[in-house]
Design an enzyme around this catalytic site. Structure first.
Site, PDB file in Angstrom:
ATOM      1  N   GLU A 162       4.930   4.859   3.428  1.00  0.00           N
ATOM      2  CA  GLU A 162       4.338   6.157   3.796  1.00  0.00           C
ATOM      3  C   GLU A 162       5.482   7.136   4.042  1.00  0.00           C
ATOM      4  OE1 GLU A 162       1.110   7.727   4.199  1.00  0.00           O
ATOM      5  OE2 GLU A 162       2.579   9.294   4.593  1.00  0.00           O
TER       6      GLU A 162
ATOM      7  N   LYS B 130      -3.103  22.160  -7.954  1.00  0.00           N
ATOM      8  CA  LYS B 130      -2.607  23.367  -8.637  1.00  0.00           C
ATOM      9  C   LYS B 130      -1.637  22.996  -9.753  1.00  0.00           C
ATOM     10  CE  LYS B 130      -3.131  26.483  -4.789  1.00  0.00           C
ATOM     11  NZ  LYS B 130      -2.497  26.926  -3.570  1.00  0.00           N
TER      12      LYS B 130
ATOM     13  N   ASP C  63     -10.682  10.856  -5.029  1.00  0.00           N
ATOM     14  CA  ASP C  63     -11.887  11.673  -4.931  1.00  0.00           C
ATOM     15  C   ASP C  63     -11.919  12.711  -6.060  1.00  0.00           C
ATOM     16  OD1 ASP C  63      -9.546  12.474  -3.190  1.00  0.00           O
ATOM     17  OD2 ASP C  63     -10.545  14.395  -3.522  1.00  0.00           O
TER      18      ASP C  63
ATOM     19  N   GLU D 124       0.854  -1.195   0.000  1.00  0.00           N
ATOM     20  CA  GLU D 124       0.000   0.000   0.000  1.00  0.00           C
ATOM     21  C   GLU D 124       0.885   1.238   0.000  1.00  0.00           C
ATOM     22  OE1 GLU D 124      -3.251   0.384   2.789  1.00  0.00           O
ATOM     23  OE2 GLU D 124      -3.759   2.343   1.933  1.00  0.00           O
TER      24      GLU D 124
ATOM     25  N   ASP E 269      -2.294  11.990  -2.987  1.00  0.00           N
ATOM     26  CA  ASP E 269      -2.341  13.458  -3.030  1.00  0.00           C
ATOM     27  C   ASP E 269      -2.550  13.915  -4.474  1.00  0.00           C
ATOM     28  OD1 ASP E 269      -1.910  13.632  -0.309  1.00  0.00           O
ATOM     29  OD2 ASP E 269       0.260  13.698  -0.518  1.00  0.00           O
TER      30      ASP E 269
ATOM     31  N   THR F 232     -11.287   4.708   5.234  1.00  0.00           N
ATOM     32  CA  THR F 232     -10.004   5.294   5.646  1.00  0.00           C
ATOM     33  C   THR F 232     -10.271   6.728   6.114  1.00  0.00           C
ATOM     34  OG1 THR F 232      -9.541   6.185   3.461  1.00  0.00           O
ATOM     35  CG2 THR F 232      -8.733   3.949   3.911  1.00  0.00           C
ATOM     36  N   ARG F 233      -9.254   7.322   6.703  1.00  0.00           N
ATOM     37  CA  ARG F 233      -9.411   8.687   7.225  1.00  0.00           C
ATOM     38  C   ARG F 233      -9.875   9.647   6.119  1.00  0.00           C
ATOM     39  NH1 ARG F 233      -4.835  12.127   8.354  1.00  0.00           N
ATOM     40  NH2 ARG F 233      -5.682  14.081   9.097  1.00  0.00           N
TER      41      ARG F 233
END
Ligand SMILES: C[S@@+](CC[C@H](N)C(=O)[O-])C[C@H]1O[C@@H](n2cnc3c(N)ncnc32)[C@H](O)[C@@H]1O
Length: 202
Positions: free
Chosen positions: A59, A113, A145, A34, A109, A175-176
């Site tokens: 991570e 921009k 998303d 992951e 992420d 998930t968060r």
């Protein structure tokens, strides 16, 4: 005591090359990775569901590694290892070709921009690297998303050795970040499922 020094002794966290080599990926069986596991909910759930598989979480934020390592220990999961790294570096330096059975990234992420778009992870270069590290026929899952980010990833795919299946999906990962979007009434996410159909030299 909650210090980096004490956690660097955790067997869950891969602190150096020696600890990495102890894993011996070639004999590890099914290996899932992951990328950007954040608070670790999905990684922990899958590792509990599939105790015979090895799960490697990558991570780049040290605080997340520390928190998730505590949860791994408290649940006595012995099939998770955590790497504090950028996924690009981890795949380049640590994973050999054809060593990963499944990879996923939930809500990467999106760097919306334009001037930040160079930081987006799933560039053609990274996709070719990911392809090289995956076993033939295996899959990588990206869920976002952001429709813009999804469309951008789709434009990066030519020449990366993947066949793609994409569409919208409802929330299902708990998930968060998924919870964060739900609170903002966002209930449709974009799923990109990549299947390795051709091996790319990287
Ligand atoms: C938007 S959060 C999503 C976290 C989690 N997957 C979730 O669904 O809640 C993106 C995560 O990816 C991590 N991340 C971003 N770029 C990364 C990279 N190149 N390598 C590893 N982790 C990365 C960030 O530190 C962050 O924790």
């Amino acid at each position: 005591m909650d210090t980096r020094a004490s956690l660097s002794e955790s067997p869950v966290i891969i602190a150096d090359r020696e600890a990495w080599e102890e894993i011996n990926l070639r004999d590890a069986g099914t290996v899932e990775v992951e990328i950007g596991f954040g608070s670790g909910e999905y990684l922990l759930r899958r590792a509990s569901q599939y105790p015979d598989r090895l799960f490697i979480g990558i991570e780049k934020k040290p605080g997340m590694i520390t928190e998730v390592a505590k949860m791994v220990a408290s649940r006595n999961l012995d099939n998770i290892r955590l790497l504090e790294s950028c996924a690009r570096e981890a795949f380049t330096e640590l994973f050999p070709a054809c060593s990963v059975s499944r990879a996923y990234s939930l809500f990467p992420d999106p760097w919306p921009k334009r001037k930040h778009s160079k930081y987006r992870l799933f560039s053609p270069q990274f996709l070719r690297l990911l392809n090289n590290r995956l076993i033939s026929g295996s899959e990588a899952l990206i869920v976002t998303d952001s429709e813009d980010y999804c469309n951008w990833v789709l434009t990066q795919l030519p020449g990366t050795g993947f066949e793609v299946e994409n569409g919208t999906i409802p929330p299902q990962f708990d998930t968060r970040f998924e919870r964060k979007w739900l609170k903002q009434e966002l209930r449709t996410f974009f799923r990109i499922l990549l299947r390795k159909t051709e091996h790319i030299e990287a």
